[in-house]
Design a protein around this motif. Structure first.
Motif, PDB file in Angstrom:
ATOM      1  N   GLY A  91      -7.784  61.393  39.431  1.00  0.00           N
ATOM      2  CA  GLY A  91      -8.372  62.500  40.115  1.00  0.00           C
ATOM      3  C   GLY A  91      -8.049  63.850  39.642  1.00  0.00           C
ATOM      4  O   GLY A  91      -8.893  64.764  39.600  1.00  0.00           O
ATOM      5  N   THR A  92      -6.517  63.975  38.969  1.00  0.00           N
ATOM      6  CA  THR A  92      -6.205  65.169  38.407  1.00  0.00           C
ATOM      7  C   THR A  92      -7.097  65.398  37.086  1.00  0.00           C
ATOM      8  O   THR A  92      -7.397  66.692  37.347  1.00  0.00           O
ATOM      9  N   LEU A  93      -7.526  64.529  36.332  1.00  0.00           N
ATOM     10  CA  LEU A  93      -8.512  64.787  35.282  1.00  0.00           C
ATOM     11  C   LEU A  93      -9.862  65.209  35.639  1.00  0.00           C
ATOM     12  O   LEU A  93     -10.273  66.084  34.916  1.00  0.00           O
ATOM     13  N   PHE A  94     -10.402  64.427  36.878  1.00  0.00           N
ATOM     14  CA  PHE A  94     -11.651  64.293  37.226  1.00  0.00           C
ATOM     15  C   PHE A  94     -11.758  65.977  37.853  1.00  0.00           C
ATOM     16  O   PHE A  94     -12.878  66.526  37.775  1.00  0.00           O
ATOM     17  N   ALA A  95     -10.659  66.562  38.336  1.00  0.00           N
ATOM     18  CA  ALA A  95     -10.747  67.860  39.053  1.00  0.00           C
ATOM     19  C   ALA A  95     -10.914  68.780  37.868  1.00  0.00           C
ATOM     20  O   ALA A  95     -11.401  69.963  38.395  1.00  0.00           O
ATOM     21  N   LEU A  96     -10.852  68.566  36.780  1.00  0.00           N
ATOM     22  CA  LEU A  96     -11.056  69.573  35.764  1.00  0.00           C
ATOM     23  C   LEU A  96     -12.298  69.517  35.358  1.00  0.00           C
ATOM     24  O   LEU A  96     -12.806  70.628  34.500  1.00  0.00           O
ATOM     25  N   LEU A  97     -13.250  68.990  35.646  1.00  0.00           N
ATOM     26  CA  LEU A  97     -14.668  68.932  35.229  1.00  0.00           C
ATOM     27  C   LEU A  97     -15.371  70.107  35.929  1.00  0.00           C
ATOM     28  O   LEU A  97     -15.068  70.326  37.083  1.00  0.00           O
ATOM     29  N   PRO A  98     -16.315  70.609  35.356  1.00  0.00           N
ATOM     30  CA  PRO A  98     -16.917  71.880  35.693  1.00  0.00           C
ATOM     31  C   PRO A  98     -17.674  71.437  37.074  1.00  0.00           C
ATOM     32  O   PRO A  98     -18.305  70.351  37.308  1.00  0.00           O
TER      33      PRO A  98
END
Length: 275
Positions: A91-98
């Motif tokens: 989820g941390t990495l997914f939050a960085l998607l535009p």
């Protein structure tokens, strides 16, 4: 999360903007919150492991007066260290998607719901007499407080993963764009993160289907084993997809160029998800 990505998450200038126009500070703040939850869950899991050690000291278990207390701590320890840790790292990495501001609000709401679920799961360890069930993939405490907590956590994380950013294509960025925003997600990495999110969705559907199909008259051990068996396998696919996405990201940062074409990445991740 690898140290280089974690450091970048903390050091990225908050004035940077992403490819769809909203300020990157929103994405970074959401990722930081999720990362704190992830690290915090691991810290609490470590503390619970110490309780398990203390529980073996003669006289401690007798003094507490609840012989199942330490087994309930074991259940929460495993869930925090594995289920919560892996999901929140992805989820941390997914939050960085535009994403749009509306999608960020959905993500933040999902994060809050997931945190509420974690707190309920932890609180269930104090439910005197509640039976711990060491089922595979998702061990549980047979108590409504814990079961509601698990449902809230999974539902909250599902809201984080399944929103508009899951379906938005990621366009390649120029070197100048990457320089302004070091946490820009390459398209081949985004394919892995989105595959992880899709696998998470499939796992949740599997959990619900198993819950509806599993006979309620079974004993706790067999009941929860059947409920979480199929979806638990799919969760491992989600974890592997997120791990491969991180490897691609690290490799791209070292090589200073894309590792593969986005179409190739989607093909390979699709093959991972297909079974």
């Amino acid at each position: 999360m690898p140290a280089t990505l974690s450091t970048g998450l903390m050091d990225t200038p908050l004035a940077a903007t992403d490819t769809i126009g909203n300020t990157a500070v929103i994405r970074i703040a959401a990722a930081r919150r999720m990362q704190r939850i992830s690290v915090g869950s691991l810290v609490v899991a470590g503390c619970l492991s110490l309780l398990l050690v203390f529980g073996r000291i003669p006289g401690i278990a007798e003094a507490i007066g609840d012989p199942l207390f330490f087994k309930r701590c074991l259940v929460v320890h495993v869930d925090l260290a594995l289920v919560v840790w892996f999901a929140t790292q992805a989820g941390t990495l997914f939050a960085l998607l535009p994403a749009t501001r509306r999608e960020h609000r959905i993500f933040n709401a999902g994060t809050a719901i997931a945190v509420a679920g974690i707190l309920l799961m932890m609180g269930a360890a104090l439910a005197r007499g509640a039976a711990p069930v060491l089922s595979n993939y998702v061990p549980v405490i047979a108590h409504p407080l814990f079961l509601v907590g698990v449902a809230l956590f999974f539902g909250g994380m599902l809201g984080c993963f399944v929103n508009g950013r899951l379906f938005r294509p990621i366009a390649p960025a120029s070197a100048a764009d990457i320089a302004r925003n070091p946490l820009w997600v390459p398209p081949e990495v985004a394919a892995g993160l989105k595959t992880s999110a899709l696998a998470y969705l499939v796992a949740m559907v599997s959990f619900v289907a198993s819950w509806l199909a599993t006979p309620a008259f079974l004993d706790n051990r067999n009941y929860y084993e059947l409920v979480f068996w199929g979806g638990g396998h799919v969760l491992q696919v989600a974890n592997v997809a997120a791990m491969l996405a991180v490897w691609l990201w690290l490799l791209a940062s070292v090589l200073k160029r894309p590792v593969m074409r986005p179409s190739t990445s989607w093909l390979l991740f699709g093959l991972l998800l297909a079974p």
